[in-house]
Design a protein around this motif. Structure first.
Motif, PDB file in Angstrom:
ATOM      1  N   VAL A 120      11.896  -1.050   2.987  1.00 51.36           N
ATOM      2  CA  VAL A 120      11.264  -1.978   3.892  1.00 51.36           C
ATOM      3  C   VAL A 120      10.026  -2.250   3.458  1.00 51.36           C
ATOM      4  O   VAL A 120       9.284  -1.482   2.487  1.00 51.36           O
ATOM      5  CB  VAL A 120      11.323  -1.516   5.194  1.00 51.36           C
ATOM      6  CG1 VAL A 120      12.693  -1.330   5.653  1.00 51.36           C
ATOM      7  CG2 VAL A 120      10.491  -0.433   5.485  1.00 51.36           C
ATOM      8  N   THR A 121       9.421  -3.411   3.662  1.00 52.41           N
ATOM      9  CA  THR A 121       8.116  -3.741   3.524  1.00 52.41           C
ATOM     10  C   THR A 121       7.324  -3.097   4.889  1.00 52.41           C
ATOM     11  O   THR A 121       7.460  -3.534   5.918  1.00 52.41           O
ATOM     12  CB  THR A 121       7.643  -5.245   3.636  1.00 52.41           C
ATOM     13  OG1 THR A 121       8.504  -5.738   2.240  1.00 52.41           O
ATOM     14  CG2 THR A 121       6.191  -5.599   3.503  1.00 52.41           C
ATOM     15  N   PRO A 122       6.595  -2.106   4.872  1.00 53.11           N
ATOM     16  CA  PRO A 122       5.963  -1.284   6.076  1.00 53.11           C
ATOM     17  C   PRO A 122       4.898  -2.027   6.750  1.00 53.11           C
ATOM     18  O   PRO A 122       4.399  -3.187   6.200  1.00 53.11           O
ATOM     19  CB  PRO A 122       5.385  -0.072   5.413  1.00 53.11           C
ATOM     20  CG  PRO A 122       5.206  -0.353   3.892  1.00 53.11           C
ATOM     21  CD  PRO A 122       5.998  -1.359   3.649  1.00 53.11           C
ATOM     22  N   VAL A 124       1.358  -3.092   8.218  1.00 49.70           N
ATOM     23  CA  VAL A 124      -0.022  -3.188   7.454  1.00 49.70           C
ATOM     24  C   VAL A 124      -0.651  -1.946   7.477  1.00 49.70           C
ATOM     25  O   VAL A 124      -1.232  -1.344   6.378  1.00 49.70           O
ATOM     26  CB  VAL A 124      -0.954  -4.401   8.060  1.00 49.70           C
ATOM     27  CG1 VAL A 124      -2.337  -4.176   7.412  1.00 49.70           C
ATOM     28  CG2 VAL A 124      -0.095  -5.548   7.767  1.00 49.70           C
ATOM     29  N   GLU A 125      -0.960  -1.135   8.668  1.00 43.61           N
ATOM     30  CA  GLU A 125      -1.552   0.108   8.826  1.00 43.61           C
ATOM     31  C   GLU A 125      -1.016   1.193   8.088  1.00 43.61           C
ATOM     32  O   GLU A 125      -1.569   2.072   7.297  1.00 43.61           O
ATOM     33  CB  GLU A 125      -1.778   0.636  10.201  1.00 43.61           C
ATOM     34  CG  GLU A 125      -0.378   0.680  10.816  1.00 43.61           C
ATOM     35  CD  GLU A 125      -0.706   1.177  12.328  1.00 43.61           C
ATOM     36  OE1 GLU A 125      -2.024   1.350  12.788  1.00 43.61           O
ATOM     37  OE2 GLU A 125       0.215   1.630  13.395  1.00 43.61           O
ATOM     38  N   VAL A 126       0.494   1.060   8.032  1.00 45.68           N
ATOM     39  CA  VAL A 126       1.198   1.923   7.058  1.00 45.68           C
ATOM     40  C   VAL A 126       0.959   1.750   5.670  1.00 45.68           C
ATOM     41  O   VAL A 126       0.689   2.739   4.858  1.00 45.68           O
ATOM     42  CB  VAL A 126       2.675   1.975   7.581  1.00 45.68           C
ATOM     43  CG1 VAL A 126       3.449   2.864   6.570  1.00 45.68           C
ATOM     44  CG2 VAL A 126       2.849   2.388   8.967  1.00 45.68           C
ATOM     45  N   ALA A 127       1.196   0.532   5.468  1.00 42.69           N
ATOM     46  CA  ALA A 127       0.785   0.169   3.864  1.00 42.69           C
ATOM     47  C   ALA A 127      -0.449   0.634   3.234  1.00 42.69           C
ATOM     48  O   ALA A 127      -0.787   1.191   2.111  1.00 42.69           O
ATOM     49  CB  ALA A 127       1.213  -1.338   3.699  1.00 42.69           C
ATOM     50  N   GLY A 135       2.739  -6.483  -0.281  1.00 42.58           N
ATOM     51  CA  GLY A 135       4.158  -6.914  -0.509  1.00 42.58           C
ATOM     52  C   GLY A 135       4.845  -5.638  -1.146  1.00 42.58           C
ATOM     53  O   GLY A 135       6.126  -5.618  -1.249  1.00 42.58           O
ATOM     54  N   GLY A 136       4.336  -4.567  -1.176  1.00 48.31           N
ATOM     55  CA  GLY A 136       4.886  -3.302  -1.485  1.00 48.31           C
ATOM     56  C   GLY A 136       5.951  -2.776  -0.495  1.00 48.31           C
ATOM     57  O   GLY A 136       5.824  -3.160   0.697  1.00 48.31           O
ATOM     58  N   THR A 137       6.741  -1.824  -1.055  1.00 43.93           N
ATOM     59  CA  THR A 137       7.967  -1.432  -0.205  1.00 43.93           C
ATOM     60  C   THR A 137       7.777   0.041  -0.303  1.00 43.93           C
ATOM     61  O   THR A 137       7.304   0.605  -0.948  1.00 43.93           O
ATOM     62  CB  THR A 137       9.384  -1.922  -0.740  1.00 43.93           C
ATOM     63  OG1 THR A 137       9.445  -1.427  -2.083  1.00 43.93           O
ATOM     64  CG2 THR A 137       9.549  -3.345  -0.803  1.00 43.93           C
ATOM     65  N   PRO A 160       6.706   6.649  -0.437  1.00 40.68           N
ATOM     66  CA  PRO A 160       6.468   5.866  -1.357  1.00 40.68           C
ATOM     67  C   PRO A 160       7.496   5.692  -2.205  1.00 40.68           C
ATOM     68  O   PRO A 160       8.497   6.397  -2.520  1.00 40.68           O
ATOM     69  CB  PRO A 160       5.641   6.822  -2.365  1.00 40.68           C
ATOM     70  CG  PRO A 160       4.804   7.571  -1.455  1.00 40.68           C
ATOM     71  CD  PRO A 160       5.959   8.012  -0.603  1.00 40.68           C
ATOM     72  N   ILE A 161       8.053   4.486  -2.373  1.00 46.00           N
ATOM     73  CA  ILE A 161       9.435   4.011  -3.158  1.00 46.00           C
ATOM     74  C   ILE A 161       9.634   4.917  -4.315  1.00 46.00           C
ATOM     75  O   ILE A 161      10.815   5.044  -4.637  1.00 46.00           O
ATOM     76  CB  ILE A 161       9.480   2.344  -3.191  1.00 46.00           C
ATOM     77  CG1 ILE A 161      10.910   2.153  -3.444  1.00 46.00           C
ATOM     78  CG2 ILE A 161       8.573   2.174  -4.527  1.00 46.00           C
ATOM     79  CD1 ILE A 161      11.601   1.930  -2.090  1.00 46.00           C
TER      80      ILE A 161
END
Length: 254
Positions: A120-122, A124-127, A135-137, A160-161
């Motif tokens: 998923v795209t997490p 904002v605060e998680v990313a 746009g990271g997954t 992390p993917i």
């Protein structure tokens, strides 16, 4: 000088809040009979109708229970204190996830039910915590934890993917020993953990998953787990019903 802030909530809500505090603090012990309506009328200087409406709120939230022909009683369950330090260390080889073993120590039956595992795209605060580019997954593992068959927490964990893809972290099955043990096996031992705790109204997802009674808030724990070189290897958002749980910390000074 600004005017003093006043509690302008309806009296019914103020009475319910005061009684709720008495129950959470233990001033009204679990299982005790609540004061009579007459006694509560005198205590709060109001009418029987107002007292009945306040008690109705607390019954809906399961702080109180009515027993026909007997009276109103405080719930039997004490609020349970969560101690995050108990879960940070990975489980030993062959042992269950520490959340489950700690439940057993308290004479509780703990279990998890998986809801979703996906890339998923997490949020904002998680990313941001994972240091992802726009746009990271990430790999998401969502589950509900139960204690004695009651929903105790809704958990969304992100990994992390590049670390999780193709591993048990991306598998829908539960992980023996939990993710901390698996990550350590993969060469990413837990070195530290940051927790942020907030209280807020529940979302619909949380309300349904945790089977919340009435409009009770949830405790949100936003957790970042770090490995070597302060690399974030897990970001978890935990929602717990605030009428049943408290946060506890033990700090020793050097």
């Amino acid at each position: 000088m600004p005017e003093a802030h006043e509690d302008n909530r309806p009296l019914i809500e103020r009475i319910a809040a005061d009684i709720r505090k008495k129950i959470m603090s233990g001033d009204w012990e679990p299982g005790r009979k609540a004061p009579t309506n007459d006694e509560l009328q005198r205590l709060y200087g109001t009418t029987n109708v107002t007292i009945q409406k306040a008690l109705r709120i607390l019954k809906a939230e399961r702080f109180l229970e009515g027993r026909a022909g007997v009276g109103v009683y405080v719930r039997n369950e004490r609020p349970q204190t969560i101690t995050p330090a108990h879960y940070i260390e990975p489980a030993a080889a062959g042992q269950s996830y520490r959340w489950l073993t700690e439940a057993s120590k308290r004479q509780q039956r703990g279990k998890y039910r998986m809801l979703e595992v996906a890339e998923v795209t997490p949020p904002v605060e998680v990313a941001r915590a994972m240091r992802l580019e726009a746009g990271g997954t990430a790999v998401l593992r969502s589950r509900i934890g139960f204690l004695n068959d009651q929903p105790a927490e809704l958990v969304h964990s992100y990994y992390p993917i590049e670390l999780a893809r193709g591993t048990r972290l991306a598998d829908r099955r539960l992980i023996p020993g939990g993710s901390p043990a698996l990550l350590e096996e993969m060469g990413y031992p837990t070195r530290s953990q940051d927790d942020e705790v907030a209280a807020r109204p529940a979302t619909t997802e949380e309300y349904v998953a945790l089977e919340l009674p009435g409009d009770v808030p949830i405790l949100e724990i936003f957790r970042v787990v770090y490995s070597d070189d302060e690399r974030p290897i897990e970001v978890t958002v935990i929602a717990k019903p605030a009428h049943r749980f408290k946060m506890g910390y033990h700090i020793e000074l050097p």
